[in-house]
Enzyme design. Structure first.
Site, PDB file in Angstrom:
ATOM      1  N   GLY A 135      60.226  40.123  52.094  1.00  0.00           N
ATOM      2  CA  GLY A 135      60.224  41.384  51.354  1.00  0.00           C
ATOM      3  C   GLY A 135      61.467  42.179  51.609  1.00  0.00           C
ATOM      4  N   GLY A 183      62.380  46.247  51.973  1.00  0.00           N
ATOM      5  CA  GLY A 183      61.965  47.649  51.967  1.00  0.00           C
ATOM      6  C   GLY A 183      63.093  48.499  51.424  1.00  0.00           C
ATOM      7  N   GLY A 229      65.894  47.785  54.256  1.00  0.00           N
ATOM      8  CA  GLY A 229      66.188  46.547  54.965  1.00  0.00           C
ATOM      9  C   GLY A 229      65.427  45.368  54.406  1.00  0.00           C
ATOM     10  CE  LYS A 237      61.808  48.021  57.870  1.00  0.00           C
ATOM     11  NZ  LYS A 237      61.003  49.208  58.019  1.00  0.00           N
ATOM     12  CG  ASP A 247      56.167  58.339  54.135  1.00  0.00           C
ATOM     13  OD1 ASP A 247      55.537  58.946  53.232  1.00  0.00           O
ATOM     14  OD2 ASP A 247      56.961  57.415  53.893  1.00  0.00           O
TER      15      ASP A 247
END
Ligand code: ADP
Ligand code: MG
Length: 396
Positions: free
Chosen positions: A133, A135, A138, A160, A264
């Site tokens: 994936g 983000g 990163g 990451k 968050d």
């Protein structure tokens, strides 16, 4: 829920804003006007696109608040979530939140080939698997401890990676290094008699390659709750929401006790364990803030340059005003998430492009919780456990 909402309420009453409270001329104390409202929205820091407006999480070097906000400790673990998440029957409704892209300001790390070996600052070697994936800041790769074997789809770690001159992974890394070492989490889990704690463990970090790409090794997880929410017609059952609330209170108690607030909380930052889908983990500490360095709580200051930070629909009233993230704010954000998971939509979701509208709606409802409950759960649809928040004191 009641724990969350009462914590939220109590904290609101404590009103960190007390330092700037002023007499409203009616004999009461009113909140100061928000300098963000009516002014142009300004952003500091990375400014993630989509509905998320991120702040520079601030300089490192803030510290502990000794007082625990939350107490969840020994609550029995749920047997739900993931395939066991209890969802409501499917209905057409609501659009998924805007996708997040990397802001132009931040370069993404170049692709690393499968099998690349990375050495962390403790000289431990890690082998990369396939990317899983990307983000906002990163790339994520599957990973395992280095060995002759290829890293398969069942790998237990994720790495990451991002260029070393980027801020967000650096501040996230600071959180993980300070508060998410496996032995710290293990100690807390046993002392609080928890079956697990939904904070990802930090396994290492370092710089890799010629240009020194920063990387961090963490636990690997599975599906995020936002996907499950969308697949479930944007409703979770009462039981699921209450269980999520309890597990998140465990997480918040831990991170708050370790000097940090998250800032968050939302379904896309809640990931299920890939092997134990009844366990939920709070990820993405890119906006985490060390609110009380060396025991000195950061001062309450409204900074118009950082108004509306966070994810617009869920962010706290403090964040709308440009105040640094707080423990109170985390509880408020969690409260908004839980309401959305229960009823599908927050009252201000129609106008998320207008942060001042969102901020003033939240402020208005915070002064009248029964009307928030009435709007979100009209008629008889109201869950029984929300009764205490819907109850209006008789006048006089
Ligand atoms: N440890 C992990 N294991 C598996 N997937 C992850 C992990 N961390 C993040 N992800 C996936 O990547 C997405 C973005 O990661 P996140 O840390 O939230 O970064 P961003 O700042 O871009 O939101 C998450 O929503 C999740 O789908
Ligand atoms: Mg995220």
């Amino acid at each position: 829920m009641s724990q969350i909402m009462s914590g939220f309420r109590k904290e609101k009453e404590k009103a960190v804003c007390s330092k700037t409270k002023y007499n409203d001329g009616t004999g009461g104390i009113a909140s100061p006007p928000c300098r963000c409202l009516g002014s142009e929205v300004t952003q500091k820091g990375p400014g993630r696109p989509g509905s998320k407006m991120a702040a520079d999480p601030g300089p490192a070097g803030r510290e502990v608040a000794s007082q625990s906000l939350l107490r969840a400790g020994t609550v029995k673990q749920p047997a739900l979530l993931s395939d066991r998440v209890t969802t409501m029957p499917r209905k057409k409704e609501g659009a998924a939140p805007a996708a997040r892209k990397a802001p132009a300001k931040y370069k993404l790390a170049e692709e690393f080939p499968q099998g690349e070996v990375l050495t962390d600052s403790a000289k431990k070697q890690w082998k990369l698997g396939l990317p899983i994936g990307q983000g906002g800041f990163g790339r994520l790769y599957l990973a395992n401890e280095n060995s002759s074997k290829t890293v398969g789809p069942d790998a237990p770690y994720v790495i990451k990676v991002e260029p070393s001159d980027n801020g967000p992974l650096f501040s996230e890394l600071k959180f993980y290094m300070r508060a998410a070492k496996p032995d710290m989490i293990q100690k807390w889990t046993s002392s609080h008699k928890l079956k697990y704690l939904g904070v990802p463990k930090y396994w290492g970090s370092g710089l890799h390659g010629k240009n020194g790409k920063r990387f961090m090794v963490m636990d690997r997880f599975g599906k995020d709750l936002q996907k499950i929410f969308e697949e479930s017609s944007r409703r979770f059952s009462h039981q699921t929401v209450l269980q999520l609330g309890l597990r998140l209170i465990d997480v918040l108690e831990y991170i708050h006790e370790h000097e940090y607030v998250h800032g968050d909380i939302k379904a896309s930052n809640l990931l299920l364990h890939h092997k134990h889908p009844d366990q939920v983990f709070l990820v993405d500490y890119g906006l985490a803030y060390r609110y009380s360095p060396e025991g000195v709580h950061k001062e309450y200051i409204e900074d118009p340059r950082r108004c509306h930070n966070g994810t617009i629909e869920f962010t706290s009233i403090d964040a709308h005003k440009g105040v640094n993230p707080s423990r109170r704010g985390d509880l408020e954000i969690l409260g908004y998430c839980m309401i959305q998971w229960l009823c599908g939509k927050l009252p201000w979701e129609d106008k998320l492009t207008d942060p001042n509208y969102v901020a003033s709606s939240k402020m208005r409802y915070s002064d009248d919780i029964p009307s928030l409950i009435e709007t979100c759960f009209p008629g008889k649809k109201r869950p029984a456990f929300l009764y205490p928040f819907h109850y209006r004191k008789p006048q006089g």
